[in-house]
Design a protein around this motif. Structure first.
Motif, PDB file in Angstrom:
ATOM      1  N   ARG A 191       0.873  -1.256  -0.021  1.00 26.39           N
ATOM      2  CA  ARG A 191       0.071  -0.127   0.045  1.00 26.39           C
ATOM      3  C   ARG A 191       0.784   1.143  -0.066  1.00 26.39           C
ATOM      4  N   ASN A 192       0.281   2.212  -0.815  1.00 26.79           N
ATOM      5  CA  ASN A 192       1.301   3.610  -0.979  1.00 26.79           C
ATOM      6  C   ASN A 192       2.591   3.408  -1.157  1.00 26.79           C
ATOM      7  N   LEU A 193       3.165   2.452  -1.975  1.00 29.19           N
ATOM      8  CA  LEU A 193       4.314   2.158  -2.431  1.00 29.19           C
ATOM      9  C   LEU A 193       4.531   2.760  -3.930  1.00 29.19           C
ATOM     10  N   ALA A 194       5.585   3.144  -4.151  1.00 24.70           N
ATOM     11  CA  ALA A 194       5.951   3.412  -5.503  1.00 24.70           C
ATOM     12  C   ALA A 194       6.053   2.130  -6.408  1.00 24.70           C
ATOM     13  N   ALA A 195       6.133   2.339  -7.681  1.00 23.53           N
ATOM     14  CA  ALA A 195       6.272   0.901  -8.576  1.00 23.53           C
ATOM     15  C   ALA A 195       7.573   0.565  -8.226  1.00 23.53           C
ATOM     16  N   ASP A 196       8.640   1.054  -8.007  1.00 23.49           N
ATOM     17  CA  ASP A 196       9.878   0.556  -7.978  1.00 23.49           C
ATOM     18  C   ASP A 196      10.092  -0.233  -6.508  1.00 23.49           C
ATOM     19  N   ALA A 197       9.541   0.288  -5.567  1.00 24.17           N
ATOM     20  CA  ALA A 197       9.318  -0.574  -4.411  1.00 24.17           C
ATOM     21  C   ALA A 197       8.281  -1.622  -4.390  1.00 24.17           C
ATOM     22  N   ARG A 198       7.234  -1.791  -4.881  1.00 24.01           N
ATOM     23  CA  ARG A 198       6.487  -2.898  -5.196  1.00 24.01           C
ATOM     24  C   ARG A 198       7.138  -4.131  -5.904  1.00 24.01           C
ATOM     25  N   GLU A 199       7.838  -3.719  -6.801  1.00 27.17           N
ATOM     26  CA  GLU A 199       8.588  -4.641  -7.578  1.00 27.17           C
ATOM     27  C   GLU A 199       9.772  -5.160  -6.770  1.00 27.17           C
ATOM     28  N   ASP A 200      10.508  -4.319  -6.039  1.00 30.12           N
ATOM     29  CA  ASP A 200      11.597  -4.886  -5.133  1.00 30.12           C
ATOM     30  C   ASP A 200      10.848  -5.743  -4.110  1.00 30.12           C
ATOM     31  N   LEU A 201       9.795  -5.611  -3.402  1.00 27.16           N
ATOM     32  CA  LEU A 201       9.042  -6.525  -2.568  1.00 27.16           C
ATOM     33  C   LEU A 201       8.547  -7.884  -3.257  1.00 27.16           C
ATOM     34  N   THR A 202       8.124  -7.634  -4.566  1.00 25.59           N
ATOM     35  CA  THR A 202       7.759  -8.842  -5.311  1.00 25.59           C
ATOM     36  C   THR A 202       9.156  -9.714  -5.403  1.00 25.59           C
ATOM     37  N   GLN A 203      10.135  -9.141  -5.829  1.00 26.35           N
ATOM     38  CA  GLN A 203      11.411  -9.871  -6.089  1.00 26.35           C
ATOM     39  C   GLN A 203      11.612 -10.446  -4.781  1.00 26.35           C
ATOM     40  N   ARG A 204      11.744  -9.916  -3.641  1.00 27.11           N
ATOM     41  CA  ARG A 204      12.170 -10.482  -2.316  1.00 27.11           C
ATOM     42  C   ARG A 204      11.297 -11.552  -1.889  1.00 27.11           C
ATOM     43  N   TYR A 205       9.795 -11.428  -2.103  1.00 23.59           N
ATOM     44  CA  TYR A 205       9.086 -12.378  -1.760  1.00 23.59           C
ATOM     45  C   TYR A 205       9.170 -13.676  -2.623  1.00 23.59           C
ATOM     46  N   ALA A 206       9.478 -13.618  -4.002  1.00 28.29           N
ATOM     47  CA  ALA A 206       9.652 -14.505  -4.639  1.00 28.29           C
ATOM     48  C   ALA A 206      11.127 -15.397  -4.266  1.00 28.29           C
ATOM     49  N   ALA A 207      11.897 -14.535  -3.917  1.00 28.82           N
ATOM     50  CA  ALA A 207      13.253 -15.284  -3.462  1.00 28.82           C
ATOM     51  C   ALA A 207      13.233 -15.862  -2.360  1.00 28.82           C
ATOM     52  N   LEU A 208      12.153 -15.428  -1.223  1.00 31.35           N
ATOM     53  CA  LEU A 208      11.980 -16.084  -0.014  1.00 31.35           C
ATOM     54  C   LEU A 208      11.203 -17.558  -0.342  1.00 31.35           C
ATOM     55  N   MET A 209      10.365 -17.396  -1.311  1.00 33.43           N
ATOM     56  CA  MET A 209       9.721 -18.619  -1.499  1.00 33.43           C
ATOM     57  C   MET A 209      10.296 -19.894  -2.423  1.00 33.43           C
ATOM     58  N   GLY A 210      11.590 -19.252  -3.182  1.00 32.05           N
ATOM     59  CA  GLY A 210      12.408 -19.917  -3.878  1.00 32.05           C
ATOM     60  C   GLY A 210      13.523 -20.731  -3.041  1.00 32.05           C
ATOM     61  N   HIS A 211      13.773 -20.046  -1.915  1.00 35.29           N
ATOM     62  CA  HIS A 211      14.666 -20.617  -0.962  1.00 35.29           C
ATOM     63  C   HIS A 211      14.178 -21.737  -0.271  1.00 35.29           C
ATOM     64  N   TYR A 212      12.787 -21.647  -0.114  1.00 29.47           N
ATOM     65  CA  TYR A 212      12.127 -22.969   0.690  1.00 29.47           C
ATOM     66  C   TYR A 212      11.230 -23.849  -0.390  1.00 29.47           C
TER      67      TYR A 212
END
Length: 496
Positions: free
Chosen positions: A195-216
């Motif tokens: 919520r209330n994040l810029a497009a770059d910040a949302r993309e960064d969070l999406t990549q970090r979440y995908a990396a977390l899922m990939g790790h496990y």
């Protein structure tokens, strides 16, 4: 009627204990007595007849979601003489109309879950529990993880919002406590984090979440935004968990905990009891879980921040103090949900409590008086208008003393005495005991005596032990030398 299948009416009636007249009456009309009653007619005229087709039905068609009370208020506005006692009649008629003519409703499809397939994450608000830490209300929520098949649960106390850091830390704690990994992980799209994040910040969070899922090795899934029942396997569990916590708090007799760790231990205990009741299903599901990776992955954010001449740094609108010797250096700060871990290069230099802004217009302060007391002793008058003065006092007694001294009209003395007492608390490690002594004096209507308090909390004088050293006479060393020479000649003769 069972006898009548094979016997005559007279014989069936005799076996059942009926008379022949009753048998022939039943033969003539097989309906039950309750079915023979004619429907009761209206005892008064229908008060809705003048309005139903002309006004009420058009309102229901134009606004399908309108409440019955809304319809009644509109009718009474149009017809002030309408009796308000028709509300129950109106409710029954509208409910019956909606059952026959209303819009189609959403259908919840119950799912069958297989072991080891689905784990769910969500956050739930726990402010109604009224938890306090050392007398201060705790603004927090719970991260809640649950396995859909067995019902295994894990809860983690979150002090901030629904952030990726809180999700990553809570999820990893849950998986390592469980000892395995489900094939899928479902969340509510992390809507609060985006919520209330810029497009770059949302993309960064999406990549970090995908990396977390990939790790496990989990496949990320999410329910549609705003459709809570699609996450029903954990949404309904929120209420059960909070009711269990509420019951345990009532039995405990108080909602005040001495520390945050004590409250977290309390939550862990309640969740552990609930898991113990599902031990067999949890053991069955563990066999279907994938193994854990070799280690955890990153569950924090990292920032590099300079330490300013104010003796600290600003991070997300919160000022943190650090030891003044770090001024001019750049710290690598790991941001967790409840703490900051600070490093100078790779060397850890301290852990700070995570602070939050007071409001959208005012930042926050996390101040440790030990970091600045040495400098404040050289400039005690800086205390008068210090921006974080209230956060500087470690206990209420010190703030109360400062305000009491200022009421006597001498700011210089107030600053001097307060700063010296804070220095005494730091140097003698007597913060709590000194605060109690200050509070006792103020309650008695007198000001604390600085000299007396210094004398009271000074180090105890230890007696120096008397050590008697007996020196050996020097001729002993000559004897040792002669013995050594004789021993050497003896060894040489043996060798020859």
């Amino acid at each position: 009627m069972t006898y009548r299948l094979t016997l005559s009416p007279e014989a069936a009636a005799a076996k059942a204990g009926f008379s022949k007249a009753s048998a022939y009456r039943i033969e003539g009309d097989l309906r039950l007595p309750s079915q023979k009653k004619a429907p009761r007619g209206r005892r008064r005229s229908d008060p809705l007849v003048p309005y139903w087709d002309a006004e009420i039905v058009p309102i229901l068609k134009a606004a399908p979601g309108i409440r019955v009370i809304g319809v009644l208020d509109e009718l009474r506005r149009r017809h002030p003489d309408l009796n308000p006692n028709i509300r129950r009649t109106l409710e029954r008629r509208i409910n019956a109309w909606r059952a026959l003519n209303g819009p189609e409703q959403d259908v919840i499809f119950r799912q069958e879950h297989e072991p080891g397939r689905l784990g769910l994450s969500d956050f739930t608000d726990t402010s109604p529990l009224g938890i306090a830490i050392a007398g201060e209300a705790l603004d927090h929520r719970l991260y809640h993880f649950r396995l859909a098949f067995s019902g295994f649960e894990h809860a983690h106390v979150v002090l901030g919002g629904e952030s990726f850091v809180a999700l990553a830390e809570g999820l990893q704690n849950a998986l390592w406590a469980l000892g395995g990994v489900p094939r899928e992980h479902r969340s509510d799209s992390l809507s609060a984090a985006f919520r209330n994040l810029a497009a770059d910040a949302r993309e960064d969070l999406t990549q970090r979440y995908a990396a977390l899922m990939g790790h496990y090795g989990m496949a990320p899934t999410r329910n549609n935004a705003g459709i809570a029942h699609e996450n029903g396997s954990i949404e309904s569990a929120h209420g059960h968990l909070k009711r269990a916590l509420e019951d345990a708090l009532l039995l405990r007799g108080t909602r005040d905990f001495i520390s945050l760790d004590a409250y977290r231990a309390f939550v862990d205990e309640i969740v552990g009891r609930r898991n113990a009741n599902l031990a067999k299903r949890i053991a069955l599901e563990k066999e279907a879980l994938a193994p854990l990776p070799k280690g955890r992955t990153t569950d924090f954010e990292e920032k590099v921040i300079p330490v300013t001449s104010s003796g600290g740094f600003i991070l997300r609108r919160v000022f943190y103090t650090v030891p003044s010797r770090l001024i001019g250096h750049r710290l690598r700060v790991r941001i967790f949900d409840d703490r900051l871990e600070c490093f100078l290069g790779v060397t850890p230099v301290g852990t700070l409590r995570r602070g939050r802004p007071v409001s959208e217009n005012h930042g926050g302060h996390v101040v440790d008086y030990r970091h600045v007391i040495h400098a404040l002793r050289r400039k005690p008058m800086a205390l008068v208008n210090l921006v974080y003065r209230d956060q500087l006092f470690p206990r209420a007694a010190y703030k109360r003393l400062f305000e009491t001294l200022r009421e006597h009209g001498d700011d210089r003395r107030a600053c001097k005495v307060t700063v010296e007492l804070l220095a005494l608390a730091h140097e003698r490690a007597c913060e709590a005991e000194l605060a109690e002594a200050i509070a006792t004096a103020l309650d008695a209507g007198r000001l604390p005596d600085l000299a007396a308090l210094r004398d009271r909390f000074r180090p105890e004088a230890a007696s120096i032990p008397s050590v008697a050293v007996k020196l050996a006479p020097l001729d002993v060393y000559d004897e040792l030398a002669s013995v050594s020479i004789v021993s050497a000649h003896s060894n040489l003769g043996g060798a020859a």
